[in-house]
Enzyme design. Structure first.
Site, mmCIF file in Angstrom:
data_model
loop_
_atom_site.group_PDB
_atom_site.id
_atom_site.type_symbol
_atom_site.label_atom_id
_atom_site.label_comp_id
_atom_site.label_asym_id
_atom_site.label_seq_id
_atom_site.Cartn_x
_atom_site.Cartn_y
_atom_site.Cartn_z
ATOM 1 N N ASP A 33 0.764 -1.171 -0.186
ATOM 2 C CA ASP A 33 -0.229 -0.232 -0.088
ATOM 3 C C ASP A 33 0.721 1.164 0.065
ATOM 4 O O ASP A 33 1.653 1.327 0.575
ATOM 5 C CB ASP A 33 -0.933 0.077 1.262
ATOM 6 C CG ASP A 33 -1.871 0.930 1.228
ATOM 7 O OD1 ASP A 33 -1.828 2.036 0.591
ATOM 8 O OD2 ASP A 33 -3.058 0.599 1.776
ATOM 9 N N THR A 69 -7.417 4.253 -1.228
ATOM 10 C CA THR A 69 -6.964 2.712 -0.903
ATOM 11 C C THR A 69 -7.958 1.805 -1.151
ATOM 12 O O THR A 69 -7.938 0.897 -1.894
ATOM 13 C CB THR A 69 -6.725 2.412 0.766
ATOM 14 O OG1 THR A 69 -5.256 3.210 0.816
ATOM 15 C CG2 THR A 69 -6.432 1.143 1.202
#
Length: 405
Positions: A33, A69
């Site tokens: 991420d 995200t």
């Protein structure tokens, strides 16, 4: 003689079946991420560099709008833009459900009403292949009544090595139980990028920790005699800001946020506004445009694929370098502190680009021009021999040149 021939035929059939089982491809889709497209050249992590040298590597992978995200992790496993799969931001309001979605709210994260599309784990299961997920957006919801064969509820505290160990354990299961598709998620680079920005020594250390995790994963896979393809991705990049008053756009100064006829979901780089007073409120906000733009839903750029009710009746979008907050705040001694954000238009802001690196028996090495992340889904599906659903936004032809039988 007939018995011998029959025995030989059965033995041949068993050998063919065994070979098919052994060499049916596997894919581990690994997300780091917040790993920006240039972190490898910027910080020189050795395992990432070796991985890139042996495999296929994009010069950057372009997230879908908004570069957040939850929307982009779900895009990666559905091949759909956020406006088409339903997760239009990390938090948003659904006018038809009368519910607010938030990535921190477990009750809505597991609510199937918010999720469209067919995730890769579900696509695999529908076509006779087991699938597993060690954390991924959507994996905690029984989408269309189906969960991954193996999955866990998200817990950031789970050590990264434990995530790798479990992945290897799944791959060592008997063939009839073994997942051929596994999603695997790590948050350490994104977490540090938010805390200290994109140029700090702490971020460099986080990238090198991620590098150690990658090295550990590759080494552990050497203990598994299977044709495993590893695809490394990230959901977005990161943009550095300074913690000072001039950085912020304050919503409470633009309109009356206490008005109960207005619902606002602020994502920092975008603020979604849901109201029946869209026209009049638009005029009020439009007159105050400074380091942001306000859009009616119908006027949002087509490239965003965002003309859906969940995106809001109005959308305030911050310019790169600026950030939206609900109310003015005190800064104290933080005026010179850097921090990182993402969410800006990835078609305009290069810093929003993430990574795509792939290596394995079904991957042709080479350098890939920047491409949109919707195309990862059909690429993974093709490696696994899966037919993709009609109507996805991704196209296998974009990455076809890097597929090897």
């Amino acid at each position: 003689m007939k018995r011998f021939v029959f025995f030989c035929f059965c033995l041949l059939a068993w050998n063919v079946d065994y070979a098919q089982q052994k060499y049916t491809p596997y894919v581990i889709l690994v997300s780091f991420d917040g790993f920006r497209y240039d972190y490898v050249s910027k910080f020189n992590p050795p395992n990432f560099k070796e991985f890139i040298n042996k495999g296929a590597a994009a010069e950057g992978m372009i997230p879908s709008f908004p570069s957040k995200t939850f929307p982009n992790h779900y895009t990666l496993v559905t091949g759909l833009y956020p406006g088409h799969h339903g997760l239009v931001d990390n938090s948003f309001y659904d006018p038809s459900l009368h519910k607010l979605y938030s990535m921190k709210d477990k009750s809505v994260v597991s609510d199937t009403a918010f999720y469209g599309g067919t995730p890769l784990w579900q696509l695999a299961q529908q076509q006779g292949i087991h699938a597993a997920s060690f954390f991924w957006v959507g994996s905690e919801a029984p989408i269309k009544g189906m969960m991954p064969d193996y999955s866990l509820v998200y817990n950031e505290a789970v050590p990264n090595e434990e995530r790798v160990n479990q992945t290897i354990t799944w791959l060592k299961l008997p063939e009839e139980k073994r997942p051929h598709f596994i999603s695997l998620y790590f948050s350490l680079v994104d977490s540090e990028g938010h805390k200290s920005g994109t140029n700090s020594d702490d971020l460099r250390k986080a990238v090198w920790k991620a590098d150690s995790v990658l090295g550990y994963l590759v080494n552990q896979l050497n203990t598994v005699d299977l044709p495993v393809n590893i695809i490394l991705v990230s959901d977005h990049g990161m943009y550095e800001l300074k913690q000072e008053e001039a950085t912020y756009i304050v919503l409470s100064k633009l309109y009356d946020a206490t008005d109960t006829s207005i619902i606002t979901s602020n994502g920092g780089t975008q603020a979604h506004i849901y109201t029946r007073k869209a026209d009049s409120l638009y005029n009020v906000i439009k007159k105050q445009e400074s380091h942001f733009k306000v859009y009616k839903r119908s006027t949002m750029p087509k490239a965003w694929h965002y003309n859906v009710p969940r995106a809001g009746d109005l959308l305030i979008v911050a310019e790169p370098g600026y950030y939206i907050q609900d109310k003015a705040r005190a800064f104290g001694n933080l005026k010179s502190t850097a921090f990182g954000v993402h969410g800006y238009d990835p078609g305009v802001v290069k810093e929003m680009r993430g990574i795509f690196y792939a290596m394995g028996p079904n991957i042709k090495p080479g350098t890939i021009k920047p491409f949109e992340n919707v195309h990862v889904y059909p690429f993974v599906a093709h490696i696994l021999g899966l037919k993709t659903p009609a109507g996805i936004d991704g196209d296998f032809n974009v990455l076809k040149a890097y597929y090897k039988r």
